[in-house]
Design an enzyme around this catalytic site. Structure first.
Site, PDB file in Angstrom:
ATOM      1  N   HIS A  75     -17.339  22.288 145.946  1.00 55.80           N
ATOM      2  CA  HIS A  75     -17.835  22.786 147.376  1.00 55.80           C
ATOM      3  C   HIS A  75     -17.578  21.524 148.530  1.00 55.80           C
ATOM      4  O   HIS A  75     -18.073  20.477 147.973  1.00 55.80           O
ATOM      5  CB  HIS A  75     -18.864  23.455 147.530  1.00 55.80           C
ATOM      6  CG  HIS A  75     -20.228  22.654 147.095  1.00 55.80           C
ATOM      7  ND1 HIS A  75     -20.863  21.922 148.267  1.00 55.80           N
ATOM      8  CD2 HIS A  75     -20.839  22.529 145.864  1.00 55.80           C
ATOM      9  CE1 HIS A  75     -22.077  21.171 147.401  1.00 55.80           C
ATOM     10  NE2 HIS A  75     -21.890  21.520 146.095  1.00 55.80           N
ATOM     11  N   ASP A  77     -19.191  21.447 151.369  1.00 50.59           N
ATOM     12  CA  ASP A  77     -20.256  20.816 152.179  1.00 50.59           C
ATOM     13  C   ASP A  77     -21.349  20.014 151.553  1.00 50.59           C
ATOM     14  O   ASP A  77     -21.254  19.899 150.299  1.00 50.59           O
ATOM     15  CB  ASP A  77     -20.966  22.160 152.634  1.00 50.59           C
ATOM     16  CG  ASP A  77     -21.499  23.159 151.578  1.00 50.59           C
ATOM     17  OD1 ASP A  77     -20.733  23.248 150.603  1.00 50.59           O
ATOM     18  OD2 ASP A  77     -22.737  23.619 151.665  1.00 50.59           O
ATOM     19  N   ASP A 114     -22.942  15.301 145.983  1.00 56.28           N
ATOM     20  CA  ASP A 114     -23.242  16.772 145.801  1.00 56.28           C
ATOM     21  C   ASP A 114     -22.595  17.481 146.905  1.00 56.28           C
ATOM     22  O   ASP A 114     -23.149  17.721 148.075  1.00 56.28           O
ATOM     23  CB  ASP A 114     -24.590  17.098 145.606  1.00 56.28           C
ATOM     24  CG  ASP A 114     -24.849  18.678 145.315  1.00 56.28           C
ATOM     25  OD1 ASP A 114     -24.077  19.143 144.997  1.00 56.28           O
ATOM     26  OD2 ASP A 114     -26.085  18.970 145.469  1.00 56.28           O
ATOM     27  N   GLU A 144     -21.785  26.086 150.381  1.00 51.09           N
ATOM     28  CA  GLU A 144     -22.149  26.590 148.947  1.00 51.09           C
ATOM     29  C   GLU A 144     -23.845  26.326 149.156  1.00 51.09           C
ATOM     30  O   GLU A 144     -24.573  26.968 148.567  1.00 51.09           O
ATOM     31  CB  GLU A 144     -21.712  25.457 147.889  1.00 51.09           C
ATOM     32  CG  GLU A 144     -22.016  25.759 146.619  1.00 51.09           C
ATOM     33  CD  GLU A 144     -23.191  24.998 146.113  1.00 51.09           C
ATOM     34  OE1 GLU A 144     -23.844  25.318 145.121  1.00 51.09           O
ATOM     35  OE2 GLU A 144     -23.834  24.200 146.788  1.00 51.09           O
ATOM     36  N   GLU A 145     -24.061  25.361 149.851  1.00 45.32           N
ATOM     37  CA  GLU A 145     -25.773  24.944 149.666  1.00 45.32           C
ATOM     38  C   GLU A 145     -26.504  25.796 150.611  1.00 45.32           C
ATOM     39  O   GLU A 145     -27.725  25.883 150.079  1.00 45.32           O
ATOM     40  CB  GLU A 145     -25.793  23.444 150.368  1.00 45.32           C
ATOM     41  CG  GLU A 145     -25.014  22.412 149.484  1.00 45.32           C
ATOM     42  CD  GLU A 145     -25.627  22.067 148.154  1.00 45.32           C
ATOM     43  OE1 GLU A 145     -26.385  22.729 147.771  1.00 45.32           O
ATOM     44  OE2 GLU A 145     -25.109  21.083 147.591  1.00 45.32           O
ATOM     45  N   ASP A 168     -19.242  20.406 139.925  1.00 45.56           N
ATOM     46  CA  ASP A 168     -20.754  20.489 140.661  1.00 45.56           C
ATOM     47  C   ASP A 168     -21.957  20.477 139.747  1.00 45.56           C
ATOM     48  O   ASP A 168     -22.690  20.993 140.246  1.00 45.56           O
ATOM     49  CB  ASP A 168     -20.751  21.776 141.557  1.00 45.56           C
ATOM     50  CG  ASP A 168     -21.644  21.773 142.569  1.00 45.56           C
ATOM     51  OD1 ASP A 168     -22.127  20.716 142.896  1.00 45.56           O
ATOM     52  OD2 ASP A 168     -22.205  22.855 142.926  1.00 45.56           O
ATOM     53  N   HIS A 458     -29.991  16.499 147.122  1.00 44.58           N
ATOM     54  CA  HIS A 458     -30.808  17.299 148.165  1.00 44.58           C
ATOM     55  C   HIS A 458     -31.977  16.215 148.865  1.00 44.58           C
ATOM     56  O   HIS A 458     -32.794  16.922 149.621  1.00 44.58           O
ATOM     57  CB  HIS A 458     -31.324  18.493 147.810  1.00 44.58           C
ATOM     58  CG  HIS A 458     -30.479  19.415 147.185  1.00 44.58           C
ATOM     59  ND1 HIS A 458     -30.641  20.702 146.909  1.00 44.58           N
ATOM     60  CD2 HIS A 458     -28.890  19.510 147.069  1.00 44.58           C
ATOM     61  CE1 HIS A 458     -29.577  21.304 146.305  1.00 44.58           C
ATOM     62  NE2 HIS A 458     -28.519  20.497 146.710  1.00 44.58           N
TER      63      HIS A 458
END
Length: 486
Positions: A75, A77, A114, A144-145, A168, A458
């Site tokens: 992904h 983003d 990520d 995705e997030e 991922d 994150h």
């Protein structure tokens, strides 16, 4: 070690270019345009679907035209988070990276590995002219997030491969063959405000320095949740003293992250202000002891602050009771022995924000068993409904069930054993992967997920273990070399 020495050079060069491109979730337009231009400029078939997902197709190397087609997927983003005292604009600024021993990390922000490192591997593979592989489709999904809307919006037929390797995952040596489904559940209290009683003293209590982390993959690590800690103190004090009035409560940003910091503002009777300060100091010591292993750097602060309107009536009390009472963390452990006792079902209260006329709460529930996902969402909802809130649960995304007798899994495991002389750990993950949505849209697709080692995703402490990138790259190239004929 200098950045120019990072290996594989092609992968890290691509990662550096990606990290110069702003790509917050739902605002990936610059990345989409970059990928489109990159594919077309390299003479490769490139297409962008209505949702914004990008596919770049590369023909097979000479002599491997009859191999099955492999889809590589990441992904585009990234989660955008920073330390509170760092000036950074994720819509304009390039991520500033540096090397810390064997780790690559960023200056006060999320790193974007990520899943930027997965995207970098795909682009490096597309650019190389000395790799043995059959037909390849490199897919870059958007958003995705914050909801997997890229994978959700992908129509059947956009991808045409036989196998899919999702890049991922965050633990080198682990091959993921299953993932949790998930939903977000929100609660809203409607409020009005009024002036605090005459003679009230205003206090601001704050917590920072928690580790936070991914609300799925890190939920089993007993990391402190700032919302629960702040709510717990307020519940304790409201039981002890009459007349405490809530003005503000703010903590958390993202549905898929354990909140790392937050604060409240309360108005208290003047004659109990010193008692509350003393209670706060005792509470801080107790909590620091509870989390001395996982959150050793937490900082508690309490100070006086200016007067402001407080929440009218008993709404604030009901809100605090709900925060105290709601389940948070692990709810159930998976009973399937093949998945190694991983977390099956969990819930994370992710953000709370008071506005002028509302209190808004966002939470995330996950489970590999969809009926228990329903139950976990209902458990959260029931607590806040009892407190008088309006509750809504999203449609969410499905779990990815382990495929029996997977051809791709055997290829991946055999390759790993041959390269590294040891067995990889084949397991499920308690996080949402786009494979769950792909399994609905492409039921015949054989899939696995793996990637280099990442920690503290994150969060601004996100870091990438540099040597594992070479290991995953070598593994990926060996897999492609050994894909069977169609």
């Amino acid at each position: 070690m200098n950045k120019s020495d990072l290996k594989p050079q092609g992968v890290f060069a691509q990662f550096a270019r990606i990290n110069a491109i702003p790509r917050p979730s739902k605002r990936e337009e610059k990345m989409i345009e970059y990928l489109r231009n990159w594919g077309e400029s390299h003479g490769l078939e490139t297409k962008v679907d209505e949702t914004g997902n990008v596919l770049i197709r590369k023909p097979a190397a000479k002599g491997m035209e009859n191999r099955k087609t492999v889809i590589l997927q990441s992904h585009m983003d990234m989660v955008c988070d920073k330390l509170v005292d760092v000036e950074f604009d994720f819509d304009k600024d390039a991520i500033r990276t540096y090397i810390d021993g064997e780790w690559l990390t960023a200056e006060g922000t999320t790193l974007g590995a990520d899943d930027g490192i997965g995207c970098a591997m795909e682009l490096a593979l597309l650019e190389a002219d000395d790799i043995e592989h059959g037909p390849i489709e490199c897919v870059f999904t958007r958003d995705e997030e914050t909801g997997l809307s890229g994978a959700e919006g992908m129509k059947s037929g956009f991808m045409t491969g036989d196998y899919l390797i999702n890049l991922d995952s965050e633990d080198e040596g682990e091959i993921f063959v299953s993932c949790a489904g998930g939903r977000n559940t929100t609660a809203r209290f409607d409020i009005s405000r009024e002036e605090a009683p005459a003679g009230s003293f205003y206090i601001r209590g704050s917590i920072k320095g928690l580790n936070g982390g991914h609300s799925g993959d890190d939920i089993n690590k007993k990391r402190a949740n700032a919302i629960k800690l702040l709510g717990r103190f307020l519940y304790q004090e409201m039981k002890r003293y009459d007349g405490i009035r809530l003005a503000q409560f703010h903590s958390g940003k993202l549905h898929n992250a354990i909140p790392r910091d937050g604060y409240f503002v309360i108005a208290v009777p003047n004659d109990v202000k010193e008692n509350i300060r003393a209670d706060w100091n005792v509470y801080a010591v107790d909590v620091q002891d509870e989390f001395h292993v996982t959150d050793s750097s937490m900082v508690f602060k309490m100070e006086s602050t200016g007067a402001e309107p407080v929440i009218k009536g008993d709404v604030a009390c009901r809100f605090i009771k709900a925060i105290q009472g709601v389940d948070n963390g692990i709810y159930a452990i998976c009973q399937d022995e093949a998945l190694g006792g991983m977390v099956e079902t969990s819930s994370n209260i992710a953000s709370v924000h008071t506005e002028e006329n509302e209190i808004n709460i966002l939470s995330s529930q996950r489970s590999n068993v969809m009926s228990n996902l329903d139950n976990m969402c209902a458990t959260f909802a029931a607590v806040f409904e009892l407190a008088g809130a309006h509750v809504v649960s999203s449609d969410g995304y499905p779990a990815w069930k382990m495929r029996q007798n997977s051809e791709l899994q055997k290829i991946v495991v055999d390759s790993y054993k041959k390269l590294f002389g040891k067995e990889p750990n084949v397991r499920g993950i308690h996080a949402g992967l786009e494979c769950g949505l792909f399994s609905e849209r492409y039921p015949a697709l054989d899939m696995v997920s793996f990637g280099p080692t990442l920690r503290n995703v994150h969060t601004p402490d996100e870091r990438l273990l540099i040597p594992t990138v070479q290991m995953v790259w070598d593994h990926l190239l060996d897999i492609l070399k050994n894909i069977p004929s169609a």
